[in-house]
Design a protein around this motif. Structure first.
Motif, PDB file in Angstrom:
ATOM      1  N   GLU A 133       0.828  -1.200   0.000  1.00 12.13           N
ATOM      2  CA  GLU A 133       0.000   0.000   0.000  1.00 12.13           C
ATOM      3  C   GLU A 133       0.864   1.253   0.000  1.00 12.13           C
ATOM      4  N   ILE A 134       0.390   2.261  -0.714  1.00 15.95           N
ATOM      5  CA  ILE A 134       1.054   3.564  -0.716  1.00 15.95           C
ATOM      6  C   ILE A 134       0.050   4.598  -0.207  1.00 15.95           C
ATOM      7  N   PRO A 135       0.140   4.942   1.086  1.00 13.96           N
ATOM      8  CA  PRO A 135      -0.790   5.950   1.627  1.00 13.96           C
ATOM      9  C   PRO A 135      -0.407   7.347   1.155  1.00 13.96           C
ATOM     10  N   GLY A 136      -1.310   8.294   1.345  1.00 11.38           N
ATOM     11  CA  GLY A 136      -1.048   9.665   0.920  1.00 11.38           C
ATOM     12  C   GLY A 136       0.084  10.320   1.692  1.00 11.38           C
ATOM     13  N   ARG A 137       0.903  11.089   0.994  1.00  8.07           N
ATOM     14  CA  ARG A 137       1.990  11.853   1.617  1.00  8.07           C
ATOM     15  C   ARG A 137       1.431  13.185   2.108  1.00  8.07           C
ATOM     16  N   VAL A 138       1.902  13.619   3.274  1.00  9.39           N
ATOM     17  CA  VAL A 138       1.351  14.804   3.929  1.00  9.39           C
ATOM     18  C   VAL A 138       2.411  15.884   4.101  1.00  9.39           C
ATOM     19  N   LEU A 139       2.024  17.120   3.809  1.00  3.99           N
ATOM     20  CA  LEU A 139       2.793  18.299   4.210  1.00  3.99           C
ATOM     21  C   LEU A 139       1.965  19.000   5.283  1.00  3.99           C
ATOM     22  N   HIS A 140       2.494  19.047   6.500  1.00  9.05           N
ATOM     23  CA  HIS A 140       1.777  19.642   7.634  1.00  9.05           C
ATOM     24  C   HIS A 140       2.513  20.906   8.051  1.00  9.05           C
ATOM     25  N   ASN A 144       4.869  18.743  16.850  1.00  8.94           N
ATOM     26  CA  ASN A 144       5.556  17.529  17.301  1.00  8.94           C
ATOM     27  C   ASN A 144       4.574  16.469  17.776  1.00  8.94           C
ATOM     28  N   LYS A 145       3.485  16.904  18.439  1.00  9.33           N
ATOM     29  CA  LYS A 145       2.446  15.947  18.850  1.00  9.33           C
ATOM     30  C   LYS A 145       1.819  15.285  17.625  1.00  9.33           C
ATOM     31  N   CYS A 146       1.537  16.101  16.609  1.00 12.19           N
ATOM     32  CA  CYS A 146       0.929  15.572  15.386  1.00 12.19           C
ATOM     33  C   CYS A 146       1.884  14.628  14.660  1.00 12.19           C
ATOM     34  N   LEU A 147       3.158  15.005  14.585  1.00  8.73           N
ATOM     35  CA  LEU A 147       4.138  14.160  13.896  1.00  8.73           C
ATOM     36  C   LEU A 147       4.263  12.798  14.576  1.00  8.73           C
ATOM     37  N   ALA A 148       4.198  12.795  15.909  1.00  8.61           N
ATOM     38  CA  ALA A 148       4.265  11.524  16.640  1.00  8.61           C
ATOM     39  C   ALA A 148       3.066  10.645  16.303  1.00  8.61           C
ATOM     40  N   LEU A 149       1.877  11.258  16.158  1.00  7.21           N
ATOM     41  CA  LEU A 149       0.686  10.485  15.816  1.00  7.21           C
ATOM     42  C   LEU A 149       0.729  10.013  14.369  1.00  7.21           C
ATOM     43  N   TYR A 150       1.194  10.854  13.448  1.00  7.18           N
ATOM     44  CA  TYR A 150       1.374  10.406  12.065  1.00  7.18           C
ATOM     45  C   TYR A 150       2.264   9.165  12.016  1.00  7.18           C
ATOM     46  N   LYS A 151       3.366   9.210  12.762  1.00  9.45           N
ATOM     47  CA  LYS A 151       4.298   8.079  12.794  1.00  9.45           C
ATOM     48  C   LYS A 151       3.612   6.829  13.333  1.00  9.45           C
ATOM     49  N   VAL A 183       5.010  11.882   6.329  1.00  9.03           N
ATOM     50  CA  VAL A 183       4.711  13.294   6.558  1.00  9.03           C
ATOM     51  C   VAL A 183       5.981  14.119   6.609  1.00  9.03           C
ATOM     52  N   GLN A 184       5.869  15.347   6.137  1.00  8.19           N
ATOM     53  CA  GLN A 184       6.897  16.368   6.317  1.00  8.19           C
ATOM     54  C   GLN A 184       6.263  17.480   7.123  1.00  8.19           C
ATOM     55  N   GLY A 185       6.836  17.798   8.283  1.00 11.23           N
ATOM     56  CA  GLY A 185       6.290  18.829   9.152  1.00 11.23           C
ATOM     57  C   GLY A 185       7.117  20.095   9.114  1.00 11.23           C
ATOM     58  N   ILE A 186       6.454  21.232   9.024  1.00  8.20           N
ATOM     59  CA  ILE A 186       7.117  22.536   8.978  1.00  8.20           C
ATOM     60  C   ILE A 186       6.444  23.462   9.989  1.00  8.20           C
ATOM     61  N   HIS A 187       7.257  24.094  10.838  1.00  9.73           N
ATOM     62  CA  HIS A 187       6.713  25.103  11.752  1.00  9.73           C
ATOM     63  C   HIS A 187       7.005  26.492  11.217  1.00  9.73           C
ATOM     64  N   MET A 188       5.979  27.344  11.213  1.00  9.91           N
ATOM     65  CA  MET A 188       6.169  28.761  10.893  1.00  9.91           C
ATOM     66  C   MET A 188       4.990  29.549  11.437  1.00  9.91           C
ATOM     67  N   GLU A 223       5.987  27.490  -2.360  1.00  6.06           N
ATOM     68  CA  GLU A 223       7.363  26.985  -2.480  1.00  6.06           C
ATOM     69  C   GLU A 223       7.500  25.614  -1.816  1.00  6.06           C
ATOM     70  N   LEU A 224       6.864  25.451  -0.656  1.00  6.57           N
ATOM     71  CA  LEU A 224       6.921  24.171   0.041  1.00  6.57           C
ATOM     72  C   LEU A 224       6.204  23.074  -0.748  1.00  6.57           C
ATOM     73  N   LEU A 225       5.083  23.417  -1.351  1.00  7.00           N
ATOM     74  CA  LEU A 225       4.365  22.442  -2.168  1.00  7.00           C
ATOM     75  C   LEU A 225       5.205  21.982  -3.348  1.00  7.00           C
ATOM     76  N   GLU A 226       5.884  22.907  -3.988  1.00 10.13           N
ATOM     77  CA  GLU A 226       6.729  22.559  -5.124  1.00 10.13           C
ATOM     78  C   GLU A 226       7.885  21.653  -4.699  1.00 10.13           C
ATOM     79  N   LYS A 227       8.358  21.844  -3.484  1.00  8.93           N
ATOM     80  CA  LYS A 227       9.485  21.053  -2.983  1.00  8.93           C
ATOM     81  C   LYS A 227       9.057  19.671  -2.505  1.00  8.93           C
ATOM     82  N   VAL A 228       7.977  19.598  -1.723  1.00 11.50           N
ATOM     83  CA  VAL A 228       7.561  18.345  -1.094  1.00 11.50           C
ATOM     84  C   VAL A 228       6.659  17.510  -1.998  1.00 11.50           C
ATOM     85  N   LYS A 229       5.825  18.184  -2.808  1.00 11.04           N
ATOM     86  CA  LYS A 229       4.853  17.510  -3.695  1.00 11.04           C
ATOM     87  C   LYS A 229       3.972  16.517  -2.928  1.00 11.04           C
TER      88      LYS A 229
END
Length: 289
Positions: free
Chosen positions: A102-109, A118-125, A131-136, A147-153
């Motif tokens: 199976e190939i589940p959906g990739r997430v940019l959070h 960090n709480k969300c990333l732990a639950l994704y795992k 998942v790729q997590g970014i704080h801003m 820009e992040l969408l173009e990089k992570v897709k």
């Protein structure tokens, strides 16, 4: 009162009904607060807040943890049903014994709160979701999301952080009355410039009390908060998990997505959306032969 950044506090005027984290102590004797478990941002006079003692904190966290565990257990039940359906389809109704993958959906959070992220990333795992997590800061999101969408897709985009409605700034239909809803809506529009198709990029946007209608109009598949209530920090993850593990051949009933969240349909809503999961075969176990 010796209040400092990082203290866990409650508001006397609200009977300390929620735990908050102090993020800023201002010169005008007010403090900026972030909800410890809910995605709410608030300002309060320093004499209205009280540091929560350890026993009170443990009691409130125990109540929240019980809700989190219930949501996780309900999702696992859903996941097993989705897994059985995938197995049935991949093996032609169990007619073959071929193993599949199976190939589940990739997430940019993208999250305005590093602790929540960090709480969300732990639950994704824990749920096995890539998942790729970014704080801003929320104000930065509209300028950096493309820009992040173009990089992570990614297949799924989460835009969240903190928000709040202030009746002193306008009525509930006015976007100006919300702390960060405008930034969330602008970020969704930028994301839709990158990928206009709702089923090619699934978007969740919003936080506590966010202007739901504006986020959906901007192009979000799912958003908060129809009832202008607080949403739990982990609610976006449960929505993403349902989408990520549903086959791209199936459309998801909105209620099926919302029923296992901690907040429900007063805090979250959305539109009919296609799943992301793809299956393939044959599955080959790693070996050195």
């Amino acid at each position: 009162m010796n209040i400092k950044v990082g203290d866990i506090v409650g508001r006397r005027s609200y009977d300390c009904d929620m735990l908050f984290r102090v993020v800023t102590v201002k010169e005008d004797n007010t403090v900026e607060l972030y909800g410890e478990d809910y995605r709410l941002v608030a300002d309060a006079p320093i004499d209205d807040i009280v540091v929560v003692n350890i026993s009170e904190k443990k009691a409130k966290r125990s109540q929240t943890k019980e809700k989190e565990d219930t949501s996780y257990r309900l999702f696992r039940q859903d996941y097993h049903l989705l897994k059985q359906r995938s197995e049935y389809n991949a093996t032609s109704g169990y007619g073959t014994k071929k193993l599949f993958f199976e190939i589940p959906g990739r997430v940019l959070h993208i999250d305005g709160d590093p602790i929540y992220l960090n709480k969300c990333l732990a639950l994704y795992k824990k749920l096995g979701i890539p998942v790729q997590g970014i704080h801003m800061q929320e104000s930065e999101m509209p300028f950096k999301v493309k820009e992040l969408l173009e990089k992570v897709k990614p297949d799924i985009l989460v835009i969240t952080g903190h928000d709040a409605y202030s009746k002193n700034k306008g009525n509930k239909s006015e976007l100006k009355a919300y702390r960060h809803s405008q930034f969330f809506a602008d970020s969704v529009r930028k994301a839709r410039q990158y990928q206009p198709q709702l089923d090619q990029l699934v978007i969740f946007a919003g936080a506590c009390q966010s202007h739901f209608e504006s986020l959906i109009r901007a192009g979000a598949n799912f958003a908060s908060s129809p009832g202008r209530i607080n949403i739990h920090a982990l609610d976006p993850v449960y929505i993403v998990a349902k989408i990520s593990y549903t086959s791209f051949m199936e459309r998801i009933n909105v209620w099926d997505v919302l029923r296992n969240t901690l907040t429900g349909d007063e805090g979250l809503g959305g539109i009919e959306t296609r799943g992301i999961l793809r299956t393939g075969m044959p599955y080959k176990e790693n070996n050195d032969e």
